[in-house]
Design an enzyme around this catalytic site. Structure first.
Site, PDB file in Angstrom:
ATOM      1  N   HIS A 116      -9.582   1.228   4.579  1.00 19.20           N
ATOM      2  CA  HIS A 116      -8.327   1.426   5.325  1.00 19.20           C
ATOM      3  C   HIS A 116      -8.599   2.373   6.491  1.00 19.20           C
ATOM      4  CE1 HIS A 116      -4.261   2.651   6.329  1.00 19.20           C
ATOM      5  NE2 HIS A 116      -3.845   1.573   5.684  1.00 19.20           N
ATOM      6  N   ASN A 149       0.873  -1.177   0.000  1.00 18.74           N
ATOM      7  CA  ASN A 149       0.000   0.000   0.000  1.00 18.74           C
ATOM      8  C   ASN A 149       0.910   1.227   0.000  1.00 18.74           C
ATOM      9  OD1 ASN A 149      -1.784   2.062   0.476  1.00 18.74           O
ATOM     10  ND2 ASN A 149      -2.245   1.460   2.592  1.00 18.74           N
ATOM     11  N   GLU A 156      -7.046   4.770   7.595  1.00 18.84           N
ATOM     12  CA  GLU A 156      -6.816   6.198   7.291  1.00 18.84           C
ATOM     13  C   GLU A 156      -8.021   6.794   6.571  1.00 18.84           C
ATOM     14  OE1 GLU A 156      -2.988   5.647   5.438  1.00 18.84           O
ATOM     15  OE2 GLU A 156      -2.132   5.165   7.400  1.00 18.84           O
ATOM     16  N   GLU A 184      -5.437  -4.826  10.392  1.00 22.09           N
ATOM     17  CA  GLU A 184      -4.415  -3.807  10.611  1.00 22.09           C
ATOM     18  C   GLU A 184      -4.745  -3.029  11.888  1.00 22.09           C
ATOM     19  OE1 GLU A 184      -2.450  -2.711   6.579  1.00 22.09           O
ATOM     20  OE2 GLU A 184      -4.144  -1.378   6.915  1.00 22.09           O
ATOM     21  N   LYS A 194       0.103   4.237  -0.327  1.00 22.33           N
ATOM     22  CA  LYS A 194      -0.570   5.429   0.235  1.00 22.33           C
ATOM     23  C   LYS A 194      -0.358   6.630  -0.694  1.00 22.33           C
ATOM     24  CE  LYS A 194       0.201   3.558   4.806  1.00 22.33           C
ATOM     25  NZ  LYS A 194      -0.063   3.754   6.201  1.00 22.33           N
ATOM     26  N   GLY A 239       2.436   2.319  10.832  1.00 28.54           N
ATOM     27  CA  GLY A 239       3.445   3.373  10.735  1.00 28.54           C
ATOM     28  C   GLY A 239       4.137   3.720  12.041  1.00 28.54           C
ATOM     29  N   SER A 276       3.254  -2.062  10.436  1.00 25.65           N
ATOM     30  CA  SER A 276       4.683  -2.118  10.741  1.00 25.65           C
ATOM     31  C   SER A 276       5.333  -3.461  10.415  1.00 25.65           C
ATOM     32  CB  SER A 276       4.938  -1.732  12.207  1.00 25.65           C
ATOM     33  OG  SER A 276       4.604  -0.365  12.408  1.00 25.65           O
TER      34      SER A 276
HETATM   35  C1  PEP Z   1      -0.887   0.304   6.044  1.00 27.90           C
HETATM   36  O1  PEP Z   1      -1.151   1.480   6.244  1.00 27.90           O
HETATM   37  O2  PEP Z   1      -1.619  -0.386   5.308  1.00 27.90           O
HETATM   38  C2  PEP Z   1       0.290  -0.241   6.701  1.00 27.90           C
HETATM   39  C3  PEP Z   1       0.316  -1.507   6.941  1.00 27.90           C
HETATM   40  O3  PEP Z   1       1.274   0.655   7.033  1.00 27.90           O
HETATM   41  P1  PEP Z   1       2.718   0.336   7.685  1.00 27.90           P
HETATM   42  O4  PEP Z   1       3.220  -0.940   7.106  1.00 27.90           O
HETATM   43  O5  PEP Z   1       3.558   1.525   7.319  1.00 27.90           O
HETATM   44  O6  PEP Z   1       2.492   0.229   9.148  1.00 27.90           O
END
Ligand code: PEP
Length: 252
Positions: A97, A10, A99, A167, A12, A173, A213
């Site tokens: 997601h 992803n 976000e 997630e 983003k 992040g 992460s």
């Molecule tokens: C995400 O936002 O889908 C995600 C998994 O981000 P990160 O790997 O940066 O934590």
């Protein structure tokens, strides 16, 4: 039950035409470089979907988008329809997601409506769920994820057109992750709730990715659990070497 592992990136709101295409080419070359047992996907921003599609030519890496509208076309300024995504060559679209749930107030109902429209357009969906830190600290993780599954996943969803991504919001992040045991417990609970919604057979075949992460260093531990079928990778998907090291360490 054999479920094909999936490693999805992803991106983003990252990637201009030059660096996005370069990243896609690196991933394509690395995927082609050896026999792979997993499915790969990258989900760049809308603006470079066509360019990335071209850069991926000849490699077994699917193209995905990060959101879509529920209508096929019409008066929705700034939105992109599932048909448009299919037209540009997308196979997948990420929906719900955290976000988008946080920044755009997306509800489970809206995510479900988008998923139905995406499936109608021939797209596969990656439907995201996950608890906030406050919800985790109150011991609500399973309840929150269950509610999100029941509300966001269409009753008509199948293992062929839907992938779930668990997630935890607090892990995205931040460099923090749940323990492997916590991840397995949530995934197993999610699969049980999926069985209620779409039936045991489809739930058993549906892939549940972990996201939050994921890095080369934790991929082996987090992605080789019985109910974990791969990863949705954010930050680490922006460097081809890290993205591919995650895949390699997960046995892909
Ligand atoms: C995400 O936002 O889908 C995600 C998994 O981000 P990160 O790997 O940066 O934590």
């Amino acid at each position: 039950m054999v479920r094909k592992m999936m490693i999805a990136g992803n991106w983003k709101m990252n990637g201009l035409s030059t660096d996005g295409v370069a990243l896609a080419k690196e991933v394509a070359a690395a995927v082609k470089a050896k026999k792979r047992v997993c499915e790969f996907a990258v989900c760049p921003p809308f603006t470079i979907l066509a360019a990335v599609k071209k850069a991926l030519r000849g490699a077994k890496v699917a193209l995905g988008a990060q959101d879509c509208h529920f209508d096929e076309k019409g008066a929705h300024t700034g939105d992109i329809s599932p048909l448009m995504l299919a037209d540009v060559g997308c196979a997948y679209v990420i929906l719900g997601h955290s976000e988008r749930r946080a920044d755009h107030g997306e509800s489970n109902e809206l995510v479900c409506r988008k998923a139905e429209a995406a499936h109608k357009a021939g797209l596969k969906t990656i439907i995201c769920i996950g608890e906030t830190l406050a919800q985790r600290e109150r011991g609500e993780t399973i309840d929150v994820c269950s509610e999100q599954i029941l509300g966001s996943v269409p009753a008509t969803a199948t293992a062929a057109d839907t992938v779930i991504a668990y997630e935890p919001v607090w892990a995205i992040g931040t460099g923090k992750t749940p323990t492997a045991q916590d991840v397995e417990d949530v995934h197993a609970a999610v699969r049980k709730v999926l069985a209620k919604k779409i039936g045991k057979a489809q739930a058993g075949k549906m892939r549940i990715l972990y996201g939050g992460s994921v890095k080369p260093a934790n991929a082996k531990e987090l992605l080789n659990l019985p109910d974990v079928d791969g990863a949705l990778v954010g930050g680490a998907s922006l460097k081809a070497a890290d993205f591919m090291a995650i895949a390699d360490n997960a046995g892909c």
